[in-house]
Design an enzyme around this catalytic site. Structure first.
Site, PDB file in Angstrom:
ATOM      1  N   GLU A 121      -5.270  -2.026  -2.609  1.00  0.00           N
ATOM      2  CA  GLU A 121      -4.671  -1.430  -1.409  1.00  0.00           C
ATOM      3  C   GLU A 121      -3.195  -1.793  -1.312  1.00  0.00           C
ATOM      4  O   GLU A 121      -2.820  -2.939  -1.529  1.00  0.00           O
ATOM      5  CB  GLU A 121      -5.399  -1.929  -0.158  1.00  0.00           C
TER       6      GLU A 121
ATOM      7  N   TYR B 279       0.552   4.671   2.992  1.00  0.00           N
ATOM      8  CA  TYR B 279      -0.658   3.902   2.687  1.00  0.00           C
ATOM      9  C   TYR B 279      -1.356   4.485   1.471  1.00  0.00           C
ATOM     10  O   TYR B 279      -1.485   5.707   1.344  1.00  0.00           O
ATOM     11  CB  TYR B 279      -1.615   3.952   3.887  1.00  0.00           C
TER      12      TYR B 279
END
Ligand code: GDP
Ligand code: MN
Length: 388
Positions: free
Chosen positions: A197, A109
């Site tokens: 993101e 992530y």
């Protein structure tokens, strides 16, 4: 303002961030043609909506063969996809993205936002990608690492390496990750992003770093100078009333209650929602009609509020500082007459020309109750909504 995954991936590719090969399709036939062009046996079909959590909601499918691609696209297109991040009614799937599948060795992530207290862009990374990052942040915060970028120096390679090694990447992967991060930083600063993101950022079977998902959110106040981004806006993914409101320069957010609120000033609007809740009511919306409110704006605001069938009563709370209460009263009366309003209205007008405003409301003969005191006004509107 948000972009779709496929749009974000186009930008990623331009900034040197590796993404899987893919093609957009807005019909099952197009999806089949896209798969044929991409070539191979297996494909990923991904519903394009402005929300994450698609995987768990059936919006991301790994399939084999052109028939399966067409079939899957047919099932997805034209539906409303409900995920953890959408409301109960979901978002319309008007297109799907057909991709060549990636072999996944690890799911990581990475994201960037502005940390307002630090006054810096911060990058966050975690080896626990692919899943709910909010869960990771809440229960195992030690699995997240953050670095802050000095605005004058920009992102430094050592900072990228620090995050890369934190995620236990090999040296080659850290080099690739450094390029990914520098691309993200350039996107953030050059395109006025508010959030970037990648979840998951994967390590492929061959050991390469690839962005499997892409989320970009842009600062709405900067869209005037980001024309190319603004043009990619997909209004079908946005709340219809909020869209309508932005046309009239009204600051509006749809909520779930039954008391419509019309207030001038964001602070007063927040306080109004608080006091409605304090007295047992539920606001149907946040609405700041702004400082220089006109009768026309008041009318549009009324139309917006009453578009929701859930609204049982309306609470008008105006402080006449820059605007005059008699002008507001005129706007209210015109609007109530024009739209043939059936539900009760409680109006609290304070400030410049308030007496004149209140008299006009009283004399109008309409279902408008003027109340001077804020607490009393809140109690009245809550009671009216409950008895409706
Ligand atoms: P989201 O659920 O909306 O965040 O959509 P993502 O694009 O993140 O996809 C959800 C999940 O689907 C990923 O975390 C992966 O586990 C899986 N997935 C997506 N694309 C591929 C792929 O190319 N290959 C494999 N094996 N899994 C994939
Ligand atoms: Mn994702």
């Amino acid at each position: 303002m948000n972009l779709h995954e496929y749009q974000a991936k186009e930008i990623f590719a331009r900034y040197g961030i590796p993404v899987p090969q893919g093609q957009l399709a807005s019909s099952p036939e197009q999806a089949r043609a896209a798969a044929k062009q991409l070539g191979g046996e297996k494909f990923v079909v991904k519903a394009q909506v402005h929300a994450g959590g698609r995987g768990k909601a059936g919006g991301v499918k790994l399939v084999e063969g052109f028939d399966a691609v067409e079939e899957t696209a047919k099932k997805m297109l034209g539906t409303q996809l409900v995920t953890k991040q959408t409301g109960a009614e979901g978002l319309p799937v008007n297109s799907v993205y057909v991709e060549k599948p990636s072999a996944i060795a690890r799911e990581l992530y990475v994201s960037a936002v502005v940390d307002r207290s630090k006054e810096r862009i911060v990058f966050m990374a975690s080896a626990a990608g692919g899943m709910d990052i909010e869960e990771v942040a809440e229960h195992t915060p030690e699995k997240l690492k953050t670095i802050a970028v000095h605005p004058a120096a920009g992102l430094q390679p050592y900072q990228a390496r620090e995050l890369g090694f934190f995620m236990e990447m090999s040296k080659e992967q850290v080099d690739q990750f450094t390029k990914v991060l520098s691309g993200l930083y350039r996107i953030f600063t050059e395109l006025d992003a508010a959030l970037v993101e990648i979840n998951p950022l994967i390590i492929t079977g061959e050991g390469n770093v690839v962005a499997l998902d892409a989320k970009l959110n842009f600062d709405s106040n900067a869209l005037y100078r980001q024309k190319a981004i603004a043009e990619q806006r997909d209004y079908s993914q946005e709340d219809e009333r909020e869209r309508e409101a932005s046309k009239y320069d009204l600051n509006y957010v749809t909520l779930e209650g039954d008391i419509g609120c019309m207030v001038n000033g964001a602070g007063l609007a927040m306080a109004t929602m608080d006091i409605v809740k304090l007295h047992g009511g539920k606001p149907a919306n946040f609405l700041d009609v702004g400082g220089g409110t006109t009768a026309e704006k008041v009318t549009e605001a009324f139309k917006l509020i009453t578009k929701s069938p859930d609204v049982k009563a309306i609470f008008i709370n105006i402080f006449g500082g820059i605007v005059r209460c008699d002008l507001i009263a005129e706007g209210i009366i015109t609007a109530v007459k024009q739209i043939g309003l059936k539900i009760p209205v409680v109006a609290r007008l304070q400030g410049t020309n308030m007496e004149k405003g209140r008299e006009m409301l009283k004399a109008s003969g309409l279902k408008i109750t003027p109340v001077e005191d804020l607490t009393e006004a809140a109690q009245t509107v809550v009671a009216l909504a409950k008895s409706a």
